[in-house]
Design a protein around this motif. Sequence first.
Motif, mmCIF file in Angstrom:
data_model
loop_
_atom_site.group_PDB
_atom_site.id
_atom_site.type_symbol
_atom_site.label_atom_id
_atom_site.label_comp_id
_atom_site.label_asym_id
_atom_site.label_seq_id
_atom_site.Cartn_x
_atom_site.Cartn_y
_atom_site.Cartn_z
ATOM 1 N N ASP A 90 0.827 -1.201 0.000
ATOM 2 C CA ASP A 90 0.000 0.000 0.000
ATOM 3 C C ASP A 90 0.865 1.256 0.000
ATOM 4 N N LEU A 91 0.469 2.219 -0.823
ATOM 5 C CA LEU A 91 1.127 3.525 -0.872
ATOM 6 C C LEU A 91 0.253 4.613 -0.266
ATOM 7 N N ALA A 92 -1.028 4.564 -0.606
ATOM 8 C CA ALA A 92 -1.920 5.625 -0.167
ATOM 9 C C ALA A 92 -3.353 5.131 -0.168
ATOM 10 N N LYS A 93 -4.179 5.811 0.615
ATOM 11 C CA LYS A 93 -5.608 5.526 0.628
ATOM 12 C C LYS A 93 -6.356 6.849 0.616
ATOM 13 N N ILE A 94 -7.353 6.928 -0.246
ATOM 14 C CA ILE A 94 -8.214 8.103 -0.344
ATOM 15 C C ILE A 94 -9.630 7.630 -0.062
ATOM 16 N N SER A 95 -10.209 8.108 1.032
ATOM 17 C CA SER A 95 -11.590 7.792 1.387
ATOM 18 C C SER A 95 -12.378 9.089 1.358
ATOM 19 N N PHE A 96 -13.523 9.079 0.703
ATOM 20 C CA PHE A 96 -14.321 10.296 0.631
ATOM 21 C C PHE A 96 -15.774 9.949 0.373
ATOM 22 N N LYS A 97 -16.632 10.924 0.637
ATOM 23 C CA LYS A 97 -18.060 10.753 0.398
ATOM 24 C C LYS A 97 -18.566 11.942 -0.398
ATOM 25 N N LEU A 98 -19.203 11.640 -1.515
ATOM 26 C CA LEU A 98 -19.852 12.662 -2.328
ATOM 27 C C LEU A 98 -21.353 12.560 -2.119
ATOM 28 N N GLY A 99 -22.010 13.699 -2.130
ATOM 29 C CA GLY A 99 -23.462 13.724 -2.024
ATOM 30 C C GLY A 99 -24.037 14.558 -3.146
ATOM 31 N N SER A 100 -25.181 14.117 -3.633
ATOM 32 C CA SER A 100 -25.858 14.887 -4.679
ATOM 33 C C SER A 100 -27.320 15.069 -4.299
ATOM 34 N N LEU A 101 -27.800 16.258 -4.527
ATOM 35 C CA LEU A 101 -29.190 16.593 -4.293
ATOM 36 C C LEU A 101 -29.939 16.420 -5.604
ATOM 37 N N TYR A 102 -30.986 15.625 -5.567
ATOM 38 C CA TYR A 102 -31.847 15.424 -6.733
ATOM 39 C C TYR A 102 -33.216 16.015 -6.438
ATOM 40 N N THR A 103 -33.723 16.831 -7.339
ATOM 41 C CA THR A 103 -35.088 17.324 -7.231
ATOM 42 C C THR A 103 -35.991 16.369 -8.001
ATOM 43 N N LEU A 104 -37.225 16.263 -7.541
ATOM 44 C CA LEU A 104 -38.194 15.358 -8.162
ATOM 45 C C LEU A 104 -39.302 16.159 -8.827
ATOM 46 N N GLU A 105 -39.531 15.893 -10.067
ATOM 47 C CA GLU A 105 -40.645 16.473 -10.814
ATOM 48 C C GLU A 105 -41.725 15.392 -10.834
ATOM 49 N N SER A 106 -42.553 15.392 -9.800
ATOM 50 C CA SER A 106 -43.467 14.263 -9.617
ATOM 51 C C SER A 106 -44.931 14.590 -9.880
ATOM 52 N N ALA A 107 -45.199 15.657 -10.614
ATOM 53 C CA ALA A 107 -46.585 15.994 -10.940
ATOM 54 C C ALA A 107 -47.233 14.826 -11.679
ATOM 55 N N ASN A 108 -48.387 14.408 -11.187
ATOM 56 C CA ASN A 108 -49.160 13.311 -11.788
ATOM 57 C C ASN A 108 -48.415 11.977 -11.805
ATOM 58 N N ARG A 109 -47.452 11.804 -10.911
ATOM 59 C CA ARG A 109 -46.727 10.535 -10.830
ATOM 60 C C ARG A 109 -46.752 10.029 -9.402
ATOM 61 N N ALA A 110 -46.693 8.743 -9.269
ATOM 62 C CA ALA A 110 -46.614 8.149 -7.932
ATOM 63 C C ALA A 110 -45.273 8.512 -7.306
ATOM 64 N N ARG A 111 -45.276 8.672 -6.004
ATOM 65 C CA ARG A 111 -44.047 8.994 -5.273
ATOM 66 C C ARG A 111 -43.051 7.842 -5.383
ATOM 67 N N PRO A 112 -41.765 8.146 -5.238
ATOM 68 C CA PRO A 112 -40.747 7.097 -5.308
ATOM 69 C C PRO A 112 -40.912 6.078 -4.183
ATOM 70 N N GLU A 113 -40.638 4.844 -4.506
ATOM 71 C CA GLU A 113 -40.638 3.760 -3.527
ATOM 72 C C GLU A 113 -39.189 3.468 -3.141
ATOM 73 N N PRO A 114 -38.927 3.060 -1.897
ATOM 74 C CA PRO A 114 -37.550 2.765 -1.473
ATOM 75 C C PRO A 114 -36.783 1.808 -2.402
ATOM 76 N N PRO A 115 -37.388 0.716 -2.889
ATOM 77 C CA PRO A 115 -36.609 -0.152 -3.796
ATOM 78 C C PRO A 115 -36.192 0.554 -5.091
ATOM 79 N N GLU A 116 -37.056 1.440 -5.595
ATOM 80 C CA GLU A 116 -36.716 2.186 -6.801
ATOM 81 C C GLU A 116 -35.552 3.141 -6.539
ATOM 82 N N LEU A 117 -35.579 3.822 -5.395
ATOM 83 C CA LEU A 117 -34.499 4.735 -5.049
ATOM 84 C C LEU A 117 -33.183 3.985 -4.850
ATOM 85 N N ASP A 118 -33.238 2.821 -4.201
ATOM 86 C CA ASP A 118 -32.031 2.004 -4.029
ATOM 87 C C ASP A 118 -31.486 1.563 -5.381
ATOM 88 N N SER A 119 -32.376 1.154 -6.276
ATOM 89 C CA SER A 119 -31.944 0.744 -7.618
ATOM 90 C C SER A 119 -31.334 1.911 -8.376
#
Length: 190
Positions: A90-119
């Motif tokens: 081993d020479l080096a280790k880089i550990s990091f966490k990226l986060g992204s904000l997603y907006t939902l355009e859900s007019a006339n659509r069913a809300r997201p289900e947890p399995p769909e979000l995980d997928s």
Amino acid sequence: MSEVVDLAVAQREAARIAAMADIADVRLFDATLHFDRFPDESNAMTWQLEMEPSVSYHDGADFFILEIKYEVVIQEIIDGSTAKEDDTADLAKISFKLGSLYTLESANRARPEPPELDSFAKTMGTMALYPYAREFVQNMTSRMGLPPLTLATFRLPFPDLTVAPKEPDDAKRRSAAPRKRTTKKASASK
């Protein structure tokens, strides 16, 4: 082979979220860099990458947050031309966490289900954040005095859609409601 079928199912589940989600922001949530030593210039280097996606969503919200933890271990190949575990240091280790904000355009659509979000997190969301992770790793390795590391292109395996998902085992099938099998025809959406 079941991983390929699972991936095909995940991609289908993720498609509905992708149709209503738009990335609004990407941020670095956490980072840890560890540098052991400079490599011997005569030795080649290799790397390993692990990713762990997760989603935060509150029912009824018009957004969700995708977080991916990354860990890149950079290793030197000692006196050899292949990257076997015994031949690396081993020479080096880089550990990091990226986060992204997603907006939902859900007019006339069913809300997201947890399995769909995980997928979505495991497929399209991971692909969307990966270029940011590649840039971060390349920048950090350069700043650490290592040759700039460009991670390989992230690819999801192309699922063989001719292989149908397997039926649940008998115990599960008995407790579930019977299902009809029909060929779905395309219809125009309103």
